[in-house]
Design an enzyme around this catalytic site. Sequence first.
Site, PDB file in Angstrom:
ATOM      1  N   ARG A 104    -114.006  13.855  50.610  1.00 38.91           N
ATOM      2  CA  ARG A 104    -113.459  14.487  51.697  1.00 38.91           C
ATOM      3  C   ARG A 104    -114.629  14.083  52.704  1.00 38.91           C
ATOM      4  O   ARG A 104    -114.398  14.076  54.200  1.00 38.91           O
ATOM      5  CB  ARG A 104    -112.721  15.534  51.807  1.00 38.91           C
ATOM      6  CG  ARG A 104    -111.409  15.550  51.078  1.00 38.91           C
ATOM      7  CD  ARG A 104    -110.557  16.831  51.327  1.00 38.91           C
ATOM      8  NE  ARG A 104    -110.285  16.970  52.525  1.00 38.91           N
ATOM      9  CZ  ARG A 104    -109.139  17.049  53.131  1.00 38.91           C
ATOM     10  NH1 ARG A 104    -108.180  16.346  52.411  1.00 38.91           N
ATOM     11  NH2 ARG A 104    -108.790  16.934  54.426  1.00 38.91           N
ATOM     12  N   HIS A 106    -112.374 -20.690  68.647  1.00 42.63           N
ATOM     13  CA  HIS A 106    -112.278 -19.998  70.070  1.00 42.63           C
ATOM     14  C   HIS A 106    -113.570 -19.026  70.279  1.00 42.63           C
ATOM     15  O   HIS A 106    -113.744 -18.146  71.051  1.00 42.63           O
ATOM     16  CB  HIS A 106    -111.106 -19.297  70.246  1.00 42.63           C
ATOM     17  CG  HIS A 106    -110.074 -20.199  70.255  1.00 42.63           C
ATOM     18  ND1 HIS A 106    -109.952 -21.264  71.175  1.00 42.63           N
ATOM     19  CD2 HIS A 106    -108.948 -20.448  69.190  1.00 42.63           C
ATOM     20  CE1 HIS A 106    -108.690 -21.927  71.141  1.00 42.63           C
ATOM     21  NE2 HIS A 106    -108.321 -21.422  69.647  1.00 42.63           N
ATOM     22  N   TRP A 116    -117.903  16.958  56.485  1.00 41.76           N
ATOM     23  CA  TRP A 116    -118.201  15.848  57.044  1.00 41.76           C
ATOM     24  C   TRP A 116    -118.544  16.306  58.443  1.00 41.76           C
ATOM     25  O   TRP A 116    -117.508  16.773  59.259  1.00 41.76           O
ATOM     26  CB  TRP A 116    -116.880  14.790  56.990  1.00 41.76           C
ATOM     27  CG  TRP A 116    -116.987  13.533  57.395  1.00 41.76           C
ATOM     28  CD1 TRP A 116    -117.410  12.550  56.851  1.00 41.76           C
ATOM     29  CD2 TRP A 116    -116.467  12.998  58.789  1.00 41.76           C
ATOM     30  NE1 TRP A 116    -117.323  11.232  57.636  1.00 41.76           N
ATOM     31  CE2 TRP A 116    -116.849  11.696  58.795  1.00 41.76           C
ATOM     32  CE3 TRP A 116    -116.165  13.894  59.764  1.00 41.76           C
ATOM     33  CZ2 TRP A 116    -116.830  10.952  60.049  1.00 41.76           C
ATOM     34  CZ3 TRP A 116    -115.883  12.878  61.126  1.00 41.76           C
ATOM     35  CH2 TRP A 116    -116.179  11.651  61.033  1.00 41.76           C
ATOM     36  N   CYS A 120    -113.265  17.767  56.037  1.00 40.40           N
ATOM     37  CA  CYS A 120    -113.895  18.368  55.047  1.00 40.40           C
ATOM     38  C   CYS A 120    -113.171  18.948  53.894  1.00 40.40           C
ATOM     39  O   CYS A 120    -111.861  18.863  53.978  1.00 40.40           O
ATOM     40  CB  CYS A 120    -114.621  19.753  55.837  1.00 40.40           C
ATOM     41  SG  CYS A 120    -115.474  19.070  57.412  1.00 40.40           S
ATOM     42  N   GLU A 151    -109.073  -7.327  55.567  1.00 39.05           N
ATOM     43  CA  GLU A 151    -109.161  -6.411  54.578  1.00 39.05           C
ATOM     44  C   GLU A 151    -110.575  -6.661  53.670  1.00 39.05           C
ATOM     45  O   GLU A 151    -111.418  -5.663  53.497  1.00 39.05           O
ATOM     46  CB  GLU A 151    -107.689  -6.150  53.717  1.00 39.05           C
ATOM     47  CG  GLU A 151    -108.030  -5.339  52.505  1.00 39.05           C
ATOM     48  CD  GLU A 151    -108.172  -3.808  52.904  1.00 39.05           C
ATOM     49  OE1 GLU A 151    -108.218  -3.433  54.143  1.00 39.05           O
ATOM     50  OE2 GLU A 151    -108.428  -2.955  51.900  1.00 39.05           O
ATOM     51  N   LYS A 160    -113.605  -3.994  53.248  1.00 35.70           N
ATOM     52  CA  LYS A 160    -114.003  -3.630  52.127  1.00 35.70           C
ATOM     53  C   LYS A 160    -115.591  -3.782  52.062  1.00 35.70           C
ATOM     54  O   LYS A 160    -116.284  -2.639  51.666  1.00 35.70           O
ATOM     55  CB  LYS A 160    -113.397  -4.223  50.819  1.00 35.70           C
ATOM     56  CG  LYS A 160    -111.785  -3.885  50.724  1.00 35.70           C
ATOM     57  CD  LYS A 160    -111.661  -2.479  50.078  1.00 35.70           C
ATOM     58  CE  LYS A 160    -111.651  -1.541  51.228  1.00 35.70           C
ATOM     59  NZ  LYS A 160    -110.203  -1.087  51.774  1.00 35.70           N
ATOM     60  N   ASN A 197    -112.004  23.359  57.928  1.00 39.99           N
ATOM     61  CA  ASN A 197    -111.716  21.971  58.091  1.00 39.99           C
ATOM     62  C   ASN A 197    -110.849  21.672  59.471  1.00 39.99           C
ATOM     63  O   ASN A 197    -109.879  22.257  59.438  1.00 39.99           O
ATOM     64  CB  ASN A 197    -111.052  21.671  56.681  1.00 39.99           C
ATOM     65  CG  ASN A 197    -110.404  20.066  56.863  1.00 39.99           C
ATOM     66  OD1 ASN A 197    -111.219  19.318  57.524  1.00 39.99           O
ATOM     67  ND2 ASN A 197    -109.139  19.898  56.353  1.00 39.99           N
ATOM     68  N   GLY A 198    -111.723  20.877  60.105  1.00 38.87           N
ATOM     69  CA  GLY A 198    -110.893  20.410  61.564  1.00 38.87           C
ATOM     70  C   GLY A 198    -111.888  20.582  62.558  1.00 38.87           C
ATOM     71  O   GLY A 198    -112.926  20.335  62.586  1.00 38.87           O
ATOM     72  N   GLU A 217    -117.496  -1.542  54.325  1.00 40.11           N
ATOM     73  CA  GLU A 217    -117.462  -0.020  54.003  1.00 40.11           C
ATOM     74  C   GLU A 217    -118.585   0.374  52.818  1.00 40.11           C
ATOM     75  O   GLU A 217    -119.212   1.166  52.957  1.00 40.11           O
ATOM     76  CB  GLU A 217    -116.148   0.146  53.474  1.00 40.11           C
ATOM     77  CG  GLU A 217    -115.277   0.552  54.463  1.00 40.11           C
ATOM     78  CD  GLU A 217    -113.884   1.104  53.704  1.00 40.11           C
ATOM     79  OE1 GLU A 217    -113.118   0.254  52.869  1.00 40.11           O
ATOM     80  OE2 GLU A 217    -113.514   2.026  53.880  1.00 40.11           O
ATOM     81  N   LYS A 246    -112.616  10.242  52.762  1.00 41.11           N
ATOM     82  CA  LYS A 246    -111.186   9.707  52.345  1.00 41.11           C
ATOM     83  C   LYS A 246    -110.187  10.201  53.239  1.00 41.11           C
ATOM     84  O   LYS A 246    -109.367   9.230  53.400  1.00 41.11           O
ATOM     85  CB  LYS A 246    -111.082  10.019  51.006  1.00 41.11           C
ATOM     86  CG  LYS A 246    -109.831   9.618  50.343  1.00 41.11           C
ATOM     87  CD  LYS A 246    -110.118   8.277  49.629  1.00 41.11           C
ATOM     88  CE  LYS A 246    -108.620   7.302  49.151  1.00 41.11           C
ATOM     89  NZ  LYS A 246    -108.853   5.984  49.215  1.00 41.11           N
TER      90      LYS A 246
HETATM   91  C1  F6R Z   1    -110.289   2.087  54.109  1.00 38.13           C
HETATM   92  C2  F6R Z   1    -109.920   3.113  54.052  1.00 38.13           C
HETATM   93  C3  F6R Z   1    -109.431   3.379  55.428  1.00 38.13           C
HETATM   94  C4  F6R Z   1    -107.788   4.096  55.306  1.00 38.13           C
HETATM   95  C5  F6R Z   1    -107.616   4.852  56.727  1.00 38.13           C
HETATM   96  C6  F6R Z   1    -106.029   5.329  56.780  1.00 38.13           C
HETATM   97  O1  F6R Z   1    -110.696   1.321  52.882  1.00 38.13           O
HETATM   98  O2  F6R Z   1    -109.508   3.601  53.044  1.00 38.13           O
HETATM   99  O3  F6R Z   1    -109.331   2.703  56.518  1.00 38.13           O
HETATM  100  O4  F6R Z   1    -107.200   3.168  54.954  1.00 38.13           O
HETATM  101  O5  F6R Z   1    -108.670   5.764  57.157  1.00 38.13           O
HETATM  102  O6  F6R Z   1    -106.066   6.364  55.730  1.00 38.13           O
HETATM  103  P1  F6R Z   1    -104.643   6.788  55.348  1.00 38.13           P
HETATM  104  O7  F6R Z   1    -104.149   5.661  54.500  1.00 38.13           O
HETATM  105  O8  F6R Z   1    -104.857   7.921  54.362  1.00 38.13           O
HETATM  106  O9  F6R Z   1    -103.862   7.133  56.494  1.00 38.13           O
END
Ligand code: F6R
Length: 610
Positions: free
Chosen positions: A27, A505, A74, A2, A482, A486, A98-99, A489, A605
């Site tokens: 966040r 496989h 969140w 959060c 990756e 993307k 937050n937590g 997400e 994020k």
């Molecule tokens: C995907 C993404 C997440 C972060 C993951 C780790 O686009 O952003 O998968 O890579 O949550 O976050 P950090 O790098 O902040 O530890």
Amino acid sequence: MCGVVGFVGVRPGVRVIFEGLQRLEYRGYDSAGIATISGGKIHAVKSDGKLLRLEPLLHELPESSFIGMGHTRWATHGAPTTQNAHPHLLGNLALIHNGIIENYRELKQELIADGHVFSSETDSEVVLHLLSRELKTTPEIKGALLKIIPRLRGAYGLGIMWGGEPEALYLVKEGSPAVIGVGDGENYFASDALSLLPLTKSVIFLNDGEIARLTKSSVDICDFSGKLLNRPPSILSWTAASAEKQGYRHYMLKEIHEQPAVLANIIGRLVNPLTGAIDTKQMGIDDLDLAKIRSIVYVACGTAYYSAMISKYSVEQFIGVPVSVELASEFRYRDPYLDPSTLVIAVTQSGETADTLACIKHAVARGCQTFAICNVQHSSIPRATKATLYMEAGPEVGVASTKAFTSMVLCHYLFGLGIGQKKRQIPADVYEKAIQALKQLPSAADRAISTAGLVEDVSAKYYESGNFIFMGRGPSFMVALEGALKLKEISYIHAEGYAGGELKHGPIALVDKYMPIVAIAPLDSHYEKMISNVEEVRAREGLLIGVGDLHDERFKNLCQDYIACPQISDAALQTIVSVISLQFLSYYIAVKRGTDVDQPRNLAKSVTVE
Ligand code: F6R
């Protein structure tokens, strides 16, 4: 996960708090609220949904609110409803959190038995009730906090306001990030320094086990035993403008476009342009005892984890010690074997990811050397490791990571090269080849950016597909992973990344004439094998979208659509160039599907809960 913001000063604070929340919305964005004090009384507004839904309610707060705090949530415990939104209120007390309070069930039972009535399903509300009960016998916040804190288990960044002390805000930190902004005649707090950038660059990052009391003219910090601490502020290096959209439609698009410059900056900062020597001091390598290192373990989550997987193709080769890469959320719970000869490296954009931080604490306890590759300065993970290599990619605001991923891959490469140089173990020709590839990188990334229009056209053909497969071999396997992440997400399309050789496989059973398959086949040592895998897919009528060299007619002719991608002479660094095409692919598909690109559903994020 959060976002929390607090303000105390001599001007009306509601707008300041709201704008602070806007800068933190990445966040968490499933509900939000603001509380202020005016005339000795708490006033609050809350709403489910994004901040846009809170904004029309702001006029309900008194103009003369010179102190207040806000929260963007969140959800962990309790649905994302207005009722569960923070601030939580009780009498003349307001609290944001937050937590996670892990032992909230037992505390809640105890409080209910004591006659307390709860108005939300959140874990956070127990703290409010504990505090309110304590204030009856300890009528000042700090004293009451010191009494209830030993009862809390879990992680918390708490913001607290009380009508009984209407000039002060309290901030408590254990496990969750909390930063204080020191202003001129006003002070602030937030869960993330990014939120404070337009207000002040002078910040104090609270450590775990600390409580701060903020008034308009003072910041007092003590530890959980009540001992006063002297914590001078540090100065943030990011600018407010770097956290703006700067004319782009989305932060993600802006951050994709920033990559050539970010990569050039990293190389310019860490590699001597004349001699090719790596600045191992600035990289934090000089702080490590290299002679002791027998193995390296990377710990990371999500995109950062995929970046670390690419390090196997560079770091292992340059350093000559075994490299393993672990998902932080798994590693920390399996009691891994670690001894002081292991270097544990955390890879993290935010520097706050709870599982990654826990791995580092575990490694420190086992006597390992620890290192961080991180973007956000002063964040929790670099503060817990022996040394840090900062990516300095600038603020990444889009929830889906783009420039942080490519910066991480580059930093892994330079880290390996730097250690190899220091230990004098890289043959001169290998070193020279690496430097030449590094020189090609920014302009290759720039040319990859210029394919945006082409990728947009390809996206238009496939954006309605319900499933995607991505495949690659060698380092490009991680590009496939990756690329799939993307797409999932931000467009909510189901996508999987596979190693080309693995397809037969099992996953090849999914291939039919409706399945788009993105094949990444740069001109590296895996190329021939990858083309065989492409042929296998083609034989089953899969819809092939190729990502490869502009002049590669052979590959191009096997594909329905083709994204020409600049090539460089190093397979690990090529991943940086190839992934840019896939960032655009997911971006344009998401835009066409009308999703919220910068704040996709259910995500946040900074993942500060486990
Ligand atoms: C995907 C993404 C997440 C972060 C993951 C780790 O686009 O952003 O998968 O890579 O949550 O976050 P950090 O790098 O902040 O530890």
